[in-house]
Write a protein that holds these residues in place. Structure first.
Motif: not given
Length: 246
Positions: A103-113
């Protein structure tokens, strides 16, 4: 004093020399000084016009003096990038966080934040190379939008029992002990193949090869470690070119 004789400092003489000799020498010295001064000025002007250098006598004068912008060279790439970052972005670039590979894409928001510098893909996966390439590409897009920089993508593709990516596109990699028994040419060729598969999907850091050395009794009590690593750093055939665990 006899008629016709004159004192050394009399009319028409300056000291022991006739006036005309002294005047001639003085004029010659003045003329020589003017020529030298004029030549020096032209030299300085030529240096400034031809190569942009500030004449030695003018160092530090004006906005482009020795301490001004003209005196320092261009900043290197890293310095230039850091200078454009906020403190938050600089801190984020020091961090690599783990995220489940499934579920790697779940990290998208964390990357951006947090403007992260890297992502570690943890766990096990049999996903195809195409699907992994797409997921990693989306993570990279999110990072570039947030910070203008690409992510470091880490994975644990060691071999033996520790191999994150498996399946048709990622054949099994032997343990370090087995790899150490291969000749140099074969090991080099196979390592290039394993690395090439990771590079193709966008992985930038592989946490391998592993150089763990554990006591034999510890290895027996912990089969995953004992099956992947050697118990001694010694090699049957020492080589200055490579280091392989046995």
């Amino acid at each position: 004093m006899p008629r016709g004789s004159r004192r050394p400092g009399g009319r028409g003489r300056i000291g022991p020399f006739p006036v005309w000799v002294v005047v001639t020498v003085a004029l010659a010295l003045v003329a020589a000084g003017v020529v030298v001064a004029f030549a020096g000025v032209k030299k300085d002007e030529g240096a400034t016009a031809s190569d942009g250098q500030t004449p030695p006598g003018n160092a530090g004068v004006g906005s482009a003096g020795a301490s001004g912008p003209a005196a320092s060279g261009p900043a290197d790439c890293a310095t230039s990038l850091v200078a454009k970052m906020s403190l938050e972005q600089q801190a984020g670039q020091l961090l690599m966080i783990g995220t489940p590979i499934g579920s790697a894409l779940n990290a998208t928001q964390t990357i951006q934040r947090y403007k992260l510098g890297g992502i570690f893909l943890a766990g096990r996966s049999s996903a195809s190379a195409a699907s992994m390439r797409q997921a990693i590409g989306q993570l990279q897009d999110a990072s570039r939008q947030a910070s203008g920089l690409a992510l470091q993508i880490g994975i644990d593709q060691e071999g033996g029992q520790v191999q994150t990516l498996k399946g048709t596109d990622f054949p099994a990699i032997p343990t370090a002990v087995s790899q150490g028994k291969l000749d140099d040419a074969t090991l080099k060729a196979r390592t290039a193949e394993w690395a090439g598969r990771l590079k193709d999907i966008g992985v930038t850091i592989d946490l391998a090869p592993v150089a763990d050395v554990v006591p034999a009794d510890v290895g027996k009590a912990n089969p995953p470690i004992g099956g992947s690593s050697g118990s001694t750093a010694r090699r049957p055939t020492p080589s200055p070119r490579t280091w392989r665990p046995w």
